[in-house]
Design an enzyme around this catalytic site. Structure first.
Site, PDB file in Angstrom:
ATOM      1  N   GLY A 144      -5.523  -2.027   3.098  1.00  0.00           N
ATOM      2  CA  GLY A 144      -5.814  -3.108   3.831  1.00  0.00           C
ATOM      3  C   GLY A 144      -6.331  -2.837   5.414  1.00  0.00           C
TER       4      GLY A 144
ATOM      5  N   ALA B  38       1.349  -4.890   6.143  1.00  0.00           N
ATOM      6  CA  ALA B  38       2.181  -5.886   5.400  1.00  0.00           C
ATOM      7  C   ALA B  38       1.678  -7.190   5.845  1.00  0.00           C
ATOM      8  CB  ALA B  38       3.781  -5.870   6.136  1.00  0.00           C
ATOM      9  N   ASP B  39       2.069  -8.260   4.892  1.00  0.00           N
ATOM     10  CA  ASP B  39       1.619  -9.550   5.131  1.00  0.00           C
ATOM     11  C   ASP B  39       2.501 -10.348   5.737  1.00  0.00           C
ATOM     12  OD1 ASP B  39      -0.778  -9.434   3.396  1.00  0.00           O
ATOM     13  OD2 ASP B  39       0.571  -8.798   1.833  1.00  0.00           O
TER      14      ASP B  39
ATOM     15  N   GLY C  55       1.079  -7.000  -0.705  1.00  0.00           N
ATOM     16  CA  GLY C  55       0.405  -7.154  -1.884  1.00  0.00           C
ATOM     17  C   GLY C  55      -1.068  -8.251  -1.571  1.00  0.00           C
ATOM     18  N   GLY C  56      -1.182  -8.585  -0.403  1.00  0.00           N
ATOM     19  CA  GLY C  56      -2.233  -9.331   0.078  1.00  0.00           C
ATOM     20  C   GLY C  56      -3.370  -8.712  -0.220  1.00  0.00           C
TER      21      GLY C  56
ATOM     22  N   GLU D  90       1.558   0.944  -3.751  1.00  0.00           N
ATOM     23  CA  GLU D  90       2.062   0.822  -2.233  1.00  0.00           C
ATOM     24  C   GLU D  90       3.616   1.093  -2.357  1.00  0.00           C
ATOM     25  OE1 GLU D  90      -1.146  -1.704   0.223  1.00  0.00           O
ATOM     26  OE2 GLU D  90       0.563  -2.883  -0.986  1.00  0.00           O
TER      27      GLU D  90
HETATM   28  C1  5RP Z   1      -2.267  -4.738   0.573  1.00  0.00           C
HETATM   29  C2  5RP Z   1      -1.278  -4.877   1.300  1.00  0.00           C
HETATM   30  C3  5RP Z   1      -1.780  -4.955   2.887  1.00  0.00           C
HETATM   31  O1  5RP Z   1      -0.933  -4.057   3.730  1.00  0.00           O
HETATM   32  C4  5RP Z   1      -1.326  -6.196   3.626  1.00  0.00           C
HETATM   33  O2  5RP Z   1      -1.986  -7.277   2.858  1.00  0.00           O
HETATM   34  C5  5RP Z   1      -1.847  -6.377   4.839  1.00  0.00           C
HETATM   35  O3  5RP Z   1      -3.188  -6.123   5.249  1.00  0.00           O
HETATM   36  P1  5RP Z   1      -3.923  -6.407   6.477  1.00  0.00           P
HETATM   37  O4  5RP Z   1      -3.539  -5.274   7.309  1.00  0.00           O
HETATM   38  O5  5RP Z   1      -5.285  -6.370   6.037  1.00  0.00           O
HETATM   39  O6  5RP Z   1      -3.621  -7.376   7.092  1.00  0.00           O
HETATM   40  O7  5RP Z   1      -0.215  -5.121   1.251  1.00  0.00           O
HETATM   41  O8  5RP Z   1      -1.848  -4.765  -0.871  1.00  0.00           O
END
Ligand code: 5RP
Length: 262
Positions: free
Chosen positions: A34, A91-92, A103-104, A111
């Protein structure tokens, strides 16, 4: 160059920079996926190149693996490393107990495997990721392509008996075709709005055939490093029960800030 960064990118950078302090010579380190994790990888790459930091790193996606190799980090497989000292990931959403939705970016399976195989998991995030109750962010679940529509129906029916406020699932797309994970699977995003009992939901979801893993990380994260746009950083350690405040200075550094993509 840092002046070109948005406040949110500065917050992500600040969290990543502070979390990089936890990485010591000789460690086996899990690298998340991410935009926040990408800053961490760049910070560690700089330490490897300029300070001679020696680590073995296990990336959680092909994207992170490519970036880590680009910046000079020694990348190994989880099977080579076997167990990790530390994993740092984004994390989201995170709540007061440091339970997470992840998982975003579509990498939740690797992960979760990597974070679970670590002595310690640190989440790096901007302050906007903090929630009172998980679930506003759609919960990603990884499903195998075979029979995915049947799996989706089964999930939606099962959600009827769960403590959630929304019950629809949507197939994640990449343009007009399904998004495909590094394992060749699909992602369903569950629009739940509010998850009353995340632990129970995680257990129920993972019992379904066709569903490989869900994006709830329960009792996995130990520490959250929360970055702010002005460089302030807060470190919450759930085991020690401590909260520490730090300040990160945005030092101009062309190597680190050149590539703002990800
Ligand atoms: C990827 C994830 C990322 O950690 C989550 O989506 C956060 O992403 P970002 O740091 O771009 O906000 O879980 O699968």
């Amino acid at each position: 160059m840092s002046a070109d960064l948005s406040p949110i990118d500065k917050a992500k950078f600040a969290a990543a920079k502070r979390a990089a302090d936890y990485v010591e010579d000789g460690m086996r380190v899990g690298l998340g996926t991410g935009s926040t994790a990408a800053w961490l990888v760049k910070c560690l790459g700089e330490q490897v190149r300029e300070e001679g930091l020696k680590i073995r790193a296990v990336p959680t996606s092909t994207r992170t693996a490519a970036l880590a190799q680009d910046v000079g980090i020694n990348v190994v497989s989880l099977d080579e490393a076997k167990w990790l000292d530390l994993t740092i990931d984004g994390a989201d959403e995170y709540d007061d107990d440091l339970n997470l939705i992840k998982g975003g970016g579509g990498a939740l399976l690797q992960e979760k495997i990597v974070a679970t195989a670590s002595d310690q998991m640190i989440v790096i995030a901007d302050a906007g990721k903090k929630v009172d109750t998980l679930g506003a962010f759609p919960l990603p679940v990884e499903v195998i392509p075979f029979g995915w529509q049947t799996t989706k129906t089964l999930i939606e029916e099962t959600l009827t008996g769960m403590d959630v406020l929304g019950r629809t699932a949507s197939l994640r797309l990449n343009g007009d075709v399904p998004f495909v994970t590094d394992e060749g699977n699909y992602i369903l995003d569950l629009h739940l709005n509010r998850i009353g009992n995340a632990r129970q939901l995680s257990l129920v979801l993972n019992q379904m055939p066709g569903l490989v893993e869900n994006g709830l990380f329960i009792d996995i994260c130990d520490t959250v490093v929360i970055g702010h746009g002005d460089g302030k950083v807060e470190v919450r350690d759930i085991n020690a029960g401590t909260v520490e405040q730090n300040q990160i200075d945005f030092v101009e550094n062309d190597n680190l800030f050149t590539d703002l993509a990800e």
